[in-house]
Design a protein around this motif. Structure first.
Motif, PDB file in Angstrom:
ATOM      1  N   UNK A  44       2.065 -15.880 -22.438  1.00 15.96           N
ATOM      2  CA  UNK A  44       3.410 -15.307 -22.500  1.00 15.96           C
ATOM      3  C   UNK A  44       3.804 -14.850 -21.106  1.00 15.96           C
ATOM      4  N   UNK A  45       5.066 -14.510 -20.941  1.00 15.62           N
ATOM      5  CA  UNK A  45       5.550 -13.998 -19.656  1.00 15.62           C
ATOM      6  C   UNK A  45       5.041 -12.578 -19.441  1.00 15.62           C
ATOM      7  N   UNK A  46       5.026 -12.145 -18.191  1.00 18.31           N
ATOM      8  CA  UNK A  46       4.696 -10.760 -17.889  1.00 18.31           C
ATOM      9  C   UNK A  46       5.729  -9.843 -18.531  1.00 18.31           C
ATOM     10  N   UNK A  47       5.334  -8.630 -18.922  1.00 14.63           N
ATOM     11  CA  UNK A  47       6.303  -7.657 -19.426  1.00 14.63           C
ATOM     12  C   UNK A  47       7.355  -7.337 -18.351  1.00 14.63           C
ATOM     13  N   UNK A  48       8.524  -6.899 -18.789  1.00 16.52           N
ATOM     14  CA  UNK A  48       9.655  -6.668 -17.873  1.00 16.52           C
ATOM     15  C   UNK A  48       9.317  -5.661 -16.778  1.00 16.52           C
ATOM     16  N   UNK A  49       8.580  -4.587 -17.117  1.00 17.61           N
ATOM     17  CA  UNK A  49       8.273  -3.590 -16.084  1.00 17.61           C
ATOM     18  C   UNK A  49       7.333  -4.156 -15.027  1.00 17.61           C
ATOM     19  N   UNK A  50       6.461  -5.056 -15.421  1.00 19.18           N
ATOM     20  CA  UNK A  50       5.560  -5.708 -14.470  1.00 19.18           C
ATOM     21  C   UNK A  50       6.346  -6.651 -13.563  1.00 19.18           C
ATOM     22  N   UNK A  51       7.244  -7.415 -14.138  1.00 15.02           N
ATOM     23  CA  UNK A  51       8.084  -8.329 -13.340  1.00 15.02           C
ATOM     24  C   UNK A  51       8.887  -7.553 -12.302  1.00 15.02           C
ATOM     25  N   UNK A  52       9.403  -6.379 -12.690  1.00 13.07           N
ATOM     26  CA  UNK A  52      10.160  -5.551 -11.745  1.00 13.07           C
ATOM     27  C   UNK A  52       9.281  -5.134 -10.564  1.00 13.07           C
ATOM     28  N   UNK A  53       8.035  -4.765 -10.830  1.00  7.66           N
ATOM     29  CA  UNK A  53       7.123  -4.380  -9.741  1.00  7.66           C
ATOM     30  C   UNK A  53       6.770  -5.584  -8.869  1.00  7.66           C
ATOM     31  N   UNK A  54       6.549  -6.726  -9.480  1.00  2.00           N
ATOM     32  CA  UNK A  54       6.247  -7.935  -8.716  1.00  2.00           C
ATOM     33  C   UNK A  54       7.406  -8.298  -7.796  1.00  2.00           C
ATOM     34  N   UNK A  55       8.629  -8.119  -8.272  1.00  2.00           N
ATOM     35  CA  UNK A  55       9.808  -8.398  -7.428  1.00  2.00           C
ATOM     36  C   UNK A  55       9.860  -7.458  -6.235  1.00  2.00           C
ATOM     37  N   UNK A  56       9.528  -6.185  -6.463  1.00  2.00           N
ATOM     38  CA  UNK A  56       9.492  -5.231  -5.351  1.00  2.00           C
ATOM     39  C   UNK A  56       8.516  -5.715  -4.278  1.00  2.00           C
ATOM     40  N   UNK A  57       7.351  -6.159  -4.723  1.00  2.00           N
ATOM     41  CA  UNK A  57       6.344  -6.634  -3.776  1.00  2.00           C
ATOM     42  C   UNK A  57       6.814  -7.920  -3.105  1.00  2.00           C
ATOM     43  N   UNK A  58       7.419  -8.831  -3.868  1.00  2.00           N
ATOM     44  CA  UNK A  58       7.926 -10.079  -3.297  1.00  2.00           C
ATOM     45  C   UNK A  58       8.955  -9.818  -2.200  1.00  2.00           C
ATOM     46  N   UNK A  59       9.684  -8.719  -2.311  1.00  2.00           N
ATOM     47  CA  UNK A  59      10.716  -8.378  -1.321  1.00  2.00           C
ATOM     48  C   UNK A  59      10.153  -7.650  -0.104  1.00  2.00           C
ATOM     49  N   UNK A  60       8.864  -7.355  -0.119  1.00  2.00           N
ATOM     50  CA  UNK A  60       8.244  -6.590   0.965  1.00  2.00           C
ATOM     51  C   UNK A  60       7.510  -7.505   1.937  1.00  2.00           C
ATOM     52  N   UNK A  61       7.514  -7.082   3.198  1.00  2.00           N
ATOM     53  CA  UNK A  61       6.742  -7.772   4.235  1.00  2.00           C
ATOM     54  C   UNK A  61       5.366  -7.141   4.404  1.00  2.00           C
ATOM     55  N   UNK A  62       5.167  -5.974   3.799  1.00  2.00           N
ATOM     56  CA  UNK A  62       3.867  -5.299   3.808  1.00  2.00           C
ATOM     57  C   UNK A  62       3.811  -4.364   2.610  1.00  2.00           C
ATOM     58  N   UNK A  63       2.614  -4.203   2.059  1.00  2.00           N
ATOM     59  CA  UNK A  63       2.380  -3.281   0.954  1.00  2.00           C
ATOM     60  C   UNK A  63       1.421  -2.199   1.438  1.00  2.00           C
ATOM     61  N   UNK A  64       1.841  -0.943   1.260  1.00  2.00           N
ATOM     62  CA  UNK A  64       1.046   0.204   1.682  1.00  2.00           C
ATOM     63  C   UNK A  64       0.718   1.030   0.439  1.00  2.00           C
ATOM     64  N   UNK A  65      -0.556   1.304   0.210  1.00  2.00           N
ATOM     65  CA  UNK A  65      -0.968   2.150  -0.896  1.00  2.00           C
ATOM     66  C   UNK A  65      -1.492   3.465  -0.332  1.00  2.00           C
ATOM     67  N   UNK A  66      -0.924   4.584  -0.800  1.00  6.96           N
ATOM     68  CA  UNK A  66      -1.333   5.916  -0.347  1.00  6.96           C
ATOM     69  C   UNK A  66      -1.816   6.677  -1.572  1.00  6.96           C
ATOM     70  N   UNK A  67      -3.059   7.168  -1.515  1.00 10.94           N
ATOM     71  CA  UNK A  67      -3.646   7.762  -2.716  1.00 10.94           C
ATOM     72  C   UNK A  67      -4.769   8.742  -2.368  1.00 10.94           C
ATOM     73  N   UNK A  68      -4.991   9.740  -3.222  1.00  8.42           N
ATOM     74  CA  UNK A  68      -6.173  10.583  -3.058  1.00  8.42           C
ATOM     75  C   UNK A  68      -7.395   9.845  -3.601  1.00  8.42           C
ATOM     76  N   UNK A  69      -8.530  10.112  -3.026  1.00  7.08           N
ATOM     77  CA  UNK A  69      -9.767   9.507  -3.518  1.00  7.08           C
ATOM     78  C   UNK A  69     -10.264  10.348  -4.693  1.00  7.08           C
ATOM     79  N   UNK A  70     -10.312   9.722  -5.864  1.00  8.36           N
ATOM     80  CA  UNK A  70     -10.850  10.366  -7.065  1.00  8.36           C
ATOM     81  C   UNK A  70     -12.133   9.635  -7.450  1.00  8.36           C
ATOM     82  N   UNK A  71     -13.235  10.336  -7.559  1.00  5.90           N
ATOM     83  CA  UNK A  71     -14.496   9.727  -7.978  1.00  5.90           C
ATOM     84  C   UNK A  71     -14.824   8.471  -7.160  1.00  5.90           C
ATOM     85  N   UNK A  72     -14.569   8.558  -5.844  1.00  5.48           N
ATOM     86  CA  UNK A  72     -14.904   7.505  -4.895  1.00  5.48           C
ATOM     87  C   UNK A  72     -14.126   6.218  -5.129  1.00  5.48           C
TER      88      UNK A  72
END
Length: 198
Positions: free
Chosen positions: A62-90
């Motif tokens: 089946x196709x990806x759910x709509x919320x997933x497709x929206x996130x994929x489009x955001x990434x497709x529109x980006x020239x770089x992806x940056x993830x910023x996060x606290x380290x939890x349990x390594x």
């Protein structure tokens, strides 16, 4: 150039959010032509739970759910992806891992048809990882946490999709000593986002 910064922390005024903002400032200071979108997974209410629908999409039944497709489009529109996060349990927090589980799906991030040949589909997407840790560098080195995180996240997730990890930093508050020092390092990371590897 456009960067998508994904931040995962439940508290809006946390150091994690401040670091994400500092990275964004560094990106825009580096060039007035650069732009940034900050995706706050908690604030946006992203559902990180991998569901039966997600599994069917993984099976390409089946196709990806709509919320997933929206996130994929955001990434497709980006020239770089940056993830910023606290380290939890390594590792990264469950919210961010769930985002990856759902968004980096079979058929979009990679192609696995069960013939032992995985097609890496995100080779054009540079990845920048910025973690925040509460232990010092000696603890990370003593227990091999840096190597474990690089194997799990840099290699296990992003190399599997072909996305080159250009930055993989853990800002360790005990070593940096002050939140301001973390923000200064984060802004420096941002300034280098679109010059890394040149």
């Amino acid at each position: 150039m456009h960067a998508l910064i994904v931040v995962s922390h439940p508290v809006k005024n946390s150091l994690t959010h401040r670091v994400a903002t500092a990275v964004a400032q560094g990106i825009t200071v580096a060039s007035r032509e650069n732009s940034v979108e900050i995706a706050d997974l908690t604030q946006e209410g992203f559902n990180p739970v991998f569901s039966a629908e997600d599994y069917e999409a993984f099976q390409q039944a089946r196709a990806f759910p709509a919320d997933v497709i929206a996130e994929q489009r955001r990434i497709d529109n980006a020239d770089a992806l940056v993830l910023v996060f606290p380290v939890y349990w390594w590792t990264m927090p469950g919210m961010l891992k769930g985002w990856i589980d759902r968004v980096f799906g079979n058929g979009w991030a990679y192609e696995d048809n069960g013939d032992d040949k995985v097609v890496k589909k995100l080779t054009r997407l540079p990845i920048h990882l910025v973690g925040l840790g509460g232990a010092g560098r000696r603890t990370y080195e003593k227990h091999g946490y840096n190597a474990a995180m690089k194997a799990q996240i840099d290699h296990g997730i992003f190399d599997y999709c072909g996305a080159p990890v250009m930055t993989s930093e853990i800002l360790l508050l005990p070593d940096l000593e002050t939140p301001e020092a973390c923000l200064e390092v984060a802004q420096g990371i941002g300034r280098r986002i679109f010059t890394a590897g040149r």
